[in-house]
Design a protein around this motif. Sequence first.
Motif, PDB file in Angstrom:
ATOM      1  N   CYS A  92       0.837  -1.209   0.000  1.00  0.00           N
ATOM      2  CA  CYS A  92       0.000   0.000   0.000  1.00  0.00           C
ATOM      3  C   CYS A  92       0.873   1.260   0.000  1.00  0.00           C
ATOM      4  N   VAL A  93       1.927   1.245   0.802  1.00  0.00           N
ATOM      5  CA  VAL A  93       2.833   2.395   0.872  1.00  0.00           C
ATOM      6  C   VAL A  93       3.461   2.654  -0.494  1.00  0.00           C
ATOM      7  N   ARG A  94       3.933   1.598  -1.153  1.00  0.00           N
ATOM      8  CA  ARG A  94       4.554   1.764  -2.480  1.00  0.00           C
ATOM      9  C   ARG A  94       3.546   2.275  -3.500  1.00  0.00           C
ATOM     10  N   MET A  95       2.329   1.749  -3.457  1.00  0.00           N
ATOM     11  CA  MET A  95       1.304   2.188  -4.409  1.00  0.00           C
ATOM     12  C   MET A  95       0.940   3.651  -4.172  1.00  0.00           C
ATOM     13  N   ARG A  96       0.935   4.065  -2.918  1.00  0.00           N
ATOM     14  CA  ARG A  96       0.638   5.474  -2.615  1.00  0.00           C
ATOM     15  C   ARG A  96       1.756   6.381  -3.115  1.00  0.00           C
ATOM     16  N   GLN A  97       2.990   5.933  -2.982  1.00  0.00           N
ATOM     17  CA  GLN A  97       4.139   6.751  -3.418  1.00  0.00           C
ATOM     18  C   GLN A  97       4.119   7.023  -4.913  1.00  0.00           C
ATOM     19  N   VAL A  98       3.564   6.112  -5.691  1.00  0.00           N
ATOM     20  CA  VAL A  98       3.503   6.322  -7.145  1.00  0.00           C
ATOM     21  C   VAL A  98       2.134   6.838  -7.591  1.00  0.00           C
ATOM     22  N   GLY A  99       1.290   7.218  -6.635  1.00  0.00           N
ATOM     23  CA  GLY A  99       0.007   7.822  -6.948  1.00  0.00           C
ATOM     24  C   GLY A  99      -1.081   6.861  -7.367  1.00  0.00           C
ATOM     25  N   MET A 100      -0.911   5.577  -7.091  1.00  0.00           N
ATOM     26  CA  MET A 100      -1.921   4.591  -7.493  1.00  0.00           C
ATOM     27  C   MET A 100      -2.953   4.320  -6.403  1.00  0.00           C
ATOM     28  N   ASN A 101      -2.722   4.846  -5.203  1.00  0.00           N
ATOM     29  CA  ASN A 101      -3.606   4.548  -4.087  1.00  0.00           C
ATOM     30  C   ASN A 101      -3.425   5.627  -3.026  1.00  0.00           C
ATOM     31  N   ASN A 102      -4.493   5.984  -2.348  1.00  0.00           N
ATOM     32  CA  ASN A 102      -4.394   6.952  -1.254  1.00  0.00           C
ATOM     33  C   ASN A 102      -4.449   6.288   0.108  1.00  0.00           C
ATOM     34  N   LEU A 103      -4.987   5.085   0.154  1.00  0.00           N
ATOM     35  CA  LEU A 103      -5.193   4.394   1.420  1.00  0.00           C
ATOM     36  C   LEU A 103      -3.994   3.511   1.752  1.00  0.00           C
ATOM     37  N   VAL A 104      -3.526   3.594   2.987  1.00  0.00           N
ATOM     38  CA  VAL A 104      -2.458   2.711   3.462  1.00  0.00           C
ATOM     39  C   VAL A 104      -3.009   1.935   4.647  1.00  0.00           C
ATOM     40  N   ASN A 105      -3.157   0.641   4.455  1.00  0.00           N
ATOM     41  CA  ASN A 105      -3.721  -0.223   5.483  1.00  0.00           C
ATOM     42  C   ASN A 105      -2.650  -0.702   6.459  1.00  0.00           C
ATOM     43  N   PRO A 106      -3.074  -1.091   7.658  1.00  0.00           N
ATOM     44  CA  PRO A 106      -2.115  -1.685   8.599  1.00  0.00           C
ATOM     45  C   PRO A 106      -1.681  -3.064   8.112  1.00  0.00           C
TER      46      PRO A 106
END
Length: 76
Positions: A23-37
């Motif tokens: 999730c963190v990696r996907m957020r860093q490239v703009g593919m996702n805003n949500l980071v789950n535990p």
Amino acid sequence: MQSEEWHRFSRKIRHERPRCEMCVRMRQVGMNNLVNPSQDVHHIKKVRDYPELSFKRSNVMALCKKCHKKLTEQGK
């Protein structure tokens, strides 16, 4: 069946890496805003092929259930 050693290792990894790494990696490239535990620990190289890497920190990722399912379904 998973060993007590694996349960301790998994808990420690999830404690050290509390957010899903995918999730963190996907957020860093703009593919996702949500980071789950993180809820699961995933082996990068499969244990059946590389049993010697079972407890290597460099061979695991802390993931949420959704990302772990996605990787497992892709055969990774």
